[in-house]
Design an enzyme around this catalytic site. Structure first.
Site, PDB file in Angstrom:
ATOM      1  N   ASP A 244       0.822  -1.216   0.000  1.00  0.00           N
ATOM      2  CA  ASP A 244       0.000   0.000   0.000  1.00  0.00           C
ATOM      3  C   ASP A 244       0.849   1.256   0.000  1.00  0.00           C
ATOM      4  O   ASP A 244       0.382   2.328  -0.376  1.00  0.00           O
ATOM      5  CB  ASP A 244      -0.938   0.006   1.208  1.00  0.00           C
ATOM      6  CG  ASP A 244      -2.104  -0.924   0.966  1.00  0.00           C
ATOM      7  OD1 ASP A 244      -1.885  -2.148   0.959  1.00  0.00           O
ATOM      8  OD2 ASP A 244      -3.214  -0.422   0.728  1.00  0.00           O
ATOM      9  N   ASN A 254       1.804  -3.141   4.085  1.00  0.00           N
ATOM     10  CA  ASN A 254       0.800  -3.989   3.433  1.00  0.00           C
ATOM     11  C   ASN A 254      -0.131  -4.532   4.506  1.00  0.00           C
ATOM     12  O   ASN A 254       0.047  -4.279   5.706  1.00  0.00           O
ATOM     13  CB  ASN A 254       1.473  -5.125   2.649  1.00  0.00           C
ATOM     14  CG  ASN A 254       0.493  -5.831   1.739  1.00  0.00           C
ATOM     15  OD1 ASN A 254      -0.180  -5.187   0.930  1.00  0.00           O
ATOM     16  ND2 ASN A 254       0.366  -7.147   1.861  1.00  0.00           N
TER      17      ASN A 254
HETATM   18  O1  MRU Z   1      -7.506  -3.152   3.279  1.00  0.00           O
HETATM   19  P1  MRU Z   1      -7.300  -3.536   1.858  1.00  0.00           P
HETATM   20  O2  MRU Z   1      -8.075  -4.735   1.453  1.00  0.00           O
HETATM   21  O3  MRU Z   1      -7.505  -2.357   0.912  1.00  0.00           O
HETATM   22  O4  MRU Z   1      -5.765  -3.913   1.790  1.00  0.00           O
HETATM   23  C1  MRU Z   1      -5.211  -4.236   0.558  1.00  0.00           C
HETATM   24  C2  MRU Z   1      -3.842  -4.752   0.642  1.00  0.00           C
HETATM   25  O5  MRU Z   1      -3.233  -4.787   1.673  1.00  0.00           O
HETATM   26  C3  MRU Z   1      -3.223  -5.164  -0.643  1.00  0.00           C
HETATM   27  O6  MRU Z   1      -2.264  -6.156  -0.393  1.00  0.00           O
HETATM   28  C4  MRU Z   1      -2.517  -3.969  -1.266  1.00  0.00           C
HETATM   29  O7  MRU Z   1      -3.386  -2.882  -1.398  1.00  0.00           O
HETATM   30  C5  MRU Z   1      -1.942  -4.295  -2.564  1.00  0.00           C
HETATM   31  S1  MRU Z   1      -3.159  -4.156  -3.846  1.00  0.00           S
HETATM   32  C6  MRU Z   1      -2.594  -4.639  -5.300  1.00  0.00           C
END
Ligand code: MRU
Length: 352
Positions: A244, A254
């Site tokens: 992220d 992440n």
């Molecule tokens: O809380 P989320 O579901 O938005 O978290 C997403 C993640 O942690 C993903 O691994 C990250 O955004 C990578 S997306 C290609």
């Protein structure tokens, strides 16, 4: 293989059209699409993870600015009114979730575009903003496919562990870490993917298992706490996750649980890869300790999916992300190539 998966984010129609989101909270049981006709609906969709995954959040927010100005088509807005409405939408959408830098990256692009349109007629400005959001969207599609091609080289036949959801649902299409797996699979590599269920919102169980099965990639679902045992049994030859936000030195935020996996991979001498587009890098931040970590509600732990499982009143702690230090990452996989070893200099040389 052609990609027939439903799109997580799309714009329907012209400037007076609307943002259409696949509501990921309903998957895999139901495919429900949400028409976003106002900015609070977009904000709520990001906050509640109807649209989620760092790149998808950024794309949705960019289109969210277009949602804000869609009424300028019928309302005869002057420039001051247009600018104020778009800027307020940018500022508001930026408060939806704090960790994924793609959100701020996309909104800053929209803001730069808005400022460059100073004094334009509202129909021209609305067209230009939609063109910018569409460009962000199209660039993400290209980046995801390039990440897949770059990362597939690193994988051999065998077991690969992944966490959370990093597929087409989390991006424009194809994904980041999952793009690597899809590409390696399409190249004929014999993968067996272990998908962590990903507590507390189960993106791995609900979304990753679903996407891999749709693509025909062999997948085995495990609970998060099984990862160490599965590694000890020799079933995992690589770990690959998304991110992220990645700092200039390579620390990567992440989904919560990623840092623990990196430590486990180090102990078991398993390569640990992080796949992400350049839009996930925050060059203004050096240390992962500075990445804002989203705190989410207690109910996600005490009442997952509406079913209470913990005593009423128990204190909780629910950080949605953690940070894996660069030292634990074998390589970063980007659309511009693989960065290994992960150092500030190598990241700058590849991406800046
Ligand atoms: O809380 P989320 O579901 O938005 O978290 C997403 C993640 O942690 C993903 O691994 C990250 O955004 C990578 S997306 C290609």
């Amino acid at each position: 293989m052609t990609n027939t998966a439903p799109k997580s984010v799309a714009w329907r129609g012209n400037v007076d059209g609307c943002l259409v989101l696949l509501d990921q909270t309903k998957l895999p049981g139901e495919c429900v699409f949400l028409d976003c006709l106002d900015v609070p609906t977009v904000w709520e969709a990001i906050k509640q993870l109807r649209v989620r995954g760092a790149p998808a959040i950024g794309i949705a927010a960019a289109y969210g600015v277009c949602v804000a100005v869609r009424e300028s088509m019928t309302g005869q807005w002057n420039w001051g009114q247009f600018y104020k409405t778009a800027q307020e939408a940018i500022d508001y959408l930026a408060t939806s979730r704090p960790t994924a830098v793609n959100l701020f990256w996309a909104l800053q692009r929209m803001e730069r575009k808005l400022k460059s349109l100073d004094g334009s007629a509202s129909e021209v400005a609305a067209q230009e903003l939609l063109a910018e959001a569409s460009a962000i969207h199209a660039e993400d599609i290209a980046m995801c496919h390039a990440i897949g091609r770059a990362g597939a080289e690193l994988l051999t036949d065998g077991g690969v562990l992944t966490h959370c959801n990093t597929g087409g649902l989390a991006t424009s299409e194809y994904g980041t870490a999952l793009s690597v797996l899809f590409t390696a699979h399409d190249q004929g590599k014999k993968l067996n993917v272990y998908a962590d269920e990903t507590r507390p919102l189960l993106q791995g169980a609900r979304l990753t298992a679903w996407e891999l099965m749709q693509h025909g990639v062999p997948v085995t679902l495990i609970t998060d706490s099984m990862a160490a045992q599965v590694m000890r049994e020799g079933k995992v030859q690589a770990v690959i996750i998304g991110a992220d936000r990645i700092t200039s030195r390579g620390d990567a935020a992440n989904k919560i649980g990623s840092y623990g996996l990196a430590i486990l991979a180090k102990y078991h001498r398993i390569p640990f890869y992080v796949a992400a587009p350049s839009s996930t890098f925050d060059f203004k931040m050096e240390s992962g300790a500075d990445i804002p970590i989203e705190q989410r509600s207690a109910e996600e732990i005490t009442e997952p999916f509406g079913k209470r499982i913990a005593p009423v009143g128990v204190p909780t702690y629910n950080p949605a992300f953690d940070v894996t230090p660069a030292e634990l990452i074998t390589a970063l996989i980007t659309e511009k190539g693989v960065i290994q070893p992960v150092t500030k200099e190598n990241i700058a040389a590849t991406l800046q």
